[in-house]
Design an enzyme around this catalytic site. Structure first.
Site, PDB file in Angstrom:
ATOM      1  N   LYS A  14       0.751  -1.337   0.112  1.00 48.09           N
ATOM      2  CA  LYS A  14      -0.034   0.014  -0.058  1.00 48.09           C
ATOM      3  C   LYS A  14       0.896   1.241   0.010  1.00 48.09           C
ATOM      4  O   LYS A  14       1.748   1.141   0.588  1.00 48.09           O
ATOM      5  CB  LYS A  14      -0.890  -0.082   1.088  1.00 48.09           C
ATOM      6  CG  LYS A  14      -2.128   0.707   1.322  1.00 48.09           C
ATOM      7  CD  LYS A  14      -2.887   0.094   0.195  1.00 48.09           C
ATOM      8  CE  LYS A  14      -4.643   0.339   0.452  1.00 48.09           C
ATOM      9  NZ  LYS A  14      -5.616  -0.185  -0.544  1.00 48.09           N
ATOM     10  N   THR A  59      -3.993  -5.602   0.337  1.00 46.99           N
ATOM     11  CA  THR A  59      -3.414  -4.293   0.458  1.00 46.99           C
ATOM     12  C   THR A  59      -4.177  -3.389   1.518  1.00 46.99           C
ATOM     13  O   THR A  59      -3.714  -2.700   2.387  1.00 46.99           O
ATOM     14  CB  THR A  59      -3.028  -3.359  -0.584  1.00 46.99           C
ATOM     15  OG1 THR A  59      -4.301  -3.010  -1.250  1.00 46.99           O
ATOM     16  CG2 THR A  59      -2.133  -4.123  -1.440  1.00 46.99           C
ATOM     17  N   ARG A 189      26.058  34.617  -8.198  1.00 50.29           N
ATOM     18  CA  ARG A 189      24.699  34.364  -8.830  1.00 50.29           C
ATOM     19  C   ARG A 189      23.763  33.840  -7.557  1.00 50.29           C
ATOM     20  O   ARG A 189      24.291  33.502  -6.262  1.00 50.29           O
ATOM     21  CB  ARG A 189      24.658  33.047  -9.663  1.00 50.29           C
ATOM     22  CG  ARG A 189      25.169  31.936  -9.179  1.00 50.29           C
ATOM     23  CD  ARG A 189      25.135  30.567  -9.900  1.00 50.29           C
ATOM     24  NE  ARG A 189      25.590  29.222  -9.374  1.00 50.29           N
ATOM     25  CZ  ARG A 189      25.564  28.191  -9.995  1.00 50.29           C
ATOM     26  NH1 ARG A 189      25.146  27.924 -11.445  1.00 50.29           N
ATOM     27  NH2 ARG A 189      25.980  27.138  -9.367  1.00 50.29           N
ATOM     28  N   GLN A 256      27.458  20.787  -7.376  1.00 48.83           N
ATOM     29  CA  GLN A 256      28.334  19.594  -7.352  1.00 48.83           C
ATOM     30  C   GLN A 256      29.365  19.474  -6.242  1.00 48.83           C
ATOM     31  O   GLN A 256      29.457  18.873  -5.189  1.00 48.83           O
ATOM     32  CB  GLN A 256      29.212  19.233  -8.375  1.00 48.83           C
ATOM     33  CG  GLN A 256      28.283  18.608  -9.639  1.00 48.83           C
ATOM     34  CD  GLN A 256      27.789  19.709 -10.595  1.00 48.83           C
ATOM     35  OE1 GLN A 256      27.805  20.806 -10.245  1.00 48.83           O
ATOM     36  NE2 GLN A 256      27.532  19.464 -11.937  1.00 48.83           N
ATOM     37  N   HIS A 284      16.995  27.898 -10.863  1.00 51.04           N
ATOM     38  CA  HIS A 284      17.360  28.984 -11.512  1.00 51.04           C
ATOM     39  C   HIS A 284      16.838  30.395 -11.404  1.00 51.04           C
ATOM     40  O   HIS A 284      15.538  30.135 -11.409  1.00 51.04           O
ATOM     41  CB  HIS A 284      17.496  28.845 -13.104  1.00 51.04           C
ATOM     42  CG  HIS A 284      18.366  27.483 -13.567  1.00 51.04           C
ATOM     43  ND1 HIS A 284      19.849  27.198 -13.203  1.00 51.04           N
ATOM     44  CD2 HIS A 284      17.893  26.290 -14.239  1.00 51.04           C
ATOM     45  CE1 HIS A 284      19.997  25.947 -13.491  1.00 51.04           C
ATOM     46  NE2 HIS A 284      19.043  25.548 -14.290  1.00 51.04           N
TER      47      HIS A 284
END
Ligand SMILES: O=c1[nH]c(=O)c2[nH]c(=O)[nH]c2[nH]1
Length: 323
Positions: A14, A59, A189, A256, A284
């Protein structure tokens, strides 16, 4: 007939079982809301290959077991820690049904925080607000393949949808340039991401208590695990704090590189953690060109007006593992 496929793996259960638990201590209540997924694996092939439902724990029953087991926190309140509840639920099913060998229980805990009221800002005893989209997540795998008295458990946990943003301290330069590259390198940024984080602990053995069917039985805590510091619920706060601190303080060279620093610090500061995985979308924020108004909004360090872009987003994921 020879190229008919065969059943190489199967599990069912479930998903999205929504359960809310109000713990009443006089007029003061504590509340928990979970979204639970429970999947079962075992000798269930014939339900697929021969349409034989005699092996099927339906379920709907799995959903009812979830409600029943959360009720048992009345006498065993420690199972309201999501790691313990997932472990308890998964172990209960594997011990109860001889032909079910494995369970996979995933829990998402939603944030209900107490409303504070009055001049003295007192926490209200039974009123709460949804404190953001962030969810605490837990995944528990229970494996009774080697015997129902030799159950192996594996716990992982973390957070999903922890939305963060920094308006400086992030650059992205010196990447591959070819005929498709239109992106300009920037020394400043906006960096915004919705953190999905998952850390794992080493597997450990548990002996499930007998006769767990009774709802009023006291369920032992996961003492073996905790004593051996295999699993530790306090990692949650530290892992979240490290994630936020590294995000805020890193002079980020890329998603990263920041991800890697987060993972390394969690491994270094949490002895039981074996691996840390992140999935970080790069949400962004594009500086708006306002040169037609005589405003320089495109020089990275000067930009003040941005267009948040819902899609597409970058997506950076990685796992940092203990050596
Ligand atoms: O931190 C980043 N990593 C990338 O791989 C990438 N690619 C991109 O267009 N912007 C960014 N930012």
């Amino acid at each position: 007939m020879s190229d008919l496929g065969y059943l190489s793996s199967a599990c069912y259960g479930k998903d999205a079982v929504r359960v809310f638990r109000a713990v009443r201590e006089g007029s003061t209540h504590t509340v928990f809301e979970y979204n639970v997924k429970v999947l079962l694996e075992g000798d269930i092939e014939v339900s697929y290959t021969d349409a034989d439902n005699r092996v099927t724990v339906v379920t709907d029953r799995i959903k009812n077991i979830t409600y029943a087991r959360i009720y048992s926190s009345k006498v065993s309140p420690h199972i309201l820690v999501p790691e313990r509840f997932a472990e308890h639920l998964g172990t209960h099913i594997v011990s109860k049904y001889t032909h079910i060998n494995k369970t996979f229980v995933d829990i998402e805990q939603l944030r209900w925080s107490r409303i504070v009221v009055g001049k003295d800002r007192k926490p209200h005893p039974h009123s709460f607000f949804r404190d953001g989209d962030e969810k605490r997540t837990v995944k528990v795998k229970i494996d009774g393949t080697a015997g129902k008295d030799k159950i192996q458990a594996r716990i992982s946990a973390g957070v999903n949808d922890l939305l963060v943003l920094k308006s400086s301290g992030s650059s992205f330069t010196s990447f591959i340039r070819d005929e498709y590259t239109r992106l300009k390198g920037v020394d400043d940024r906006i960096f915004s991401t919705s953190v999905d984080q998952n850390y794992t602990f080493a597997p450990f053995s548990i002996s499930p208590p007998k006769d767990e069917n009774k709802l009023d039985i006291v369920i032992p805590a996961l003492d073996q695990a905790e004593a051996g510091s295999v699993w530790d619920a306090t990692v949650l706060d530290r892992a979240r704090t490290i994630t936020l601190e590294v995000f805020a303080e890193d002079e980020s060279a890329s998603v990263q590189a920041t991800l890697y620093k987060m993972g390394q610090r969690i491994i270094a500061e949490n002895a039981g953690v074996q691996t840390v995985s992140y999935a970080l979308p790069n949400k962004h924020y594009i500086p708006v060109d306002m040169s037609y108004m005589g405003v320089d909004n495109l020089t990275p360090a000067k930009a003040e007006v941005f267009q948040p872009v819902a899609a597409p987003s970058g997506l950076t994921s990685a796992t940092v593992s203990r050596k």
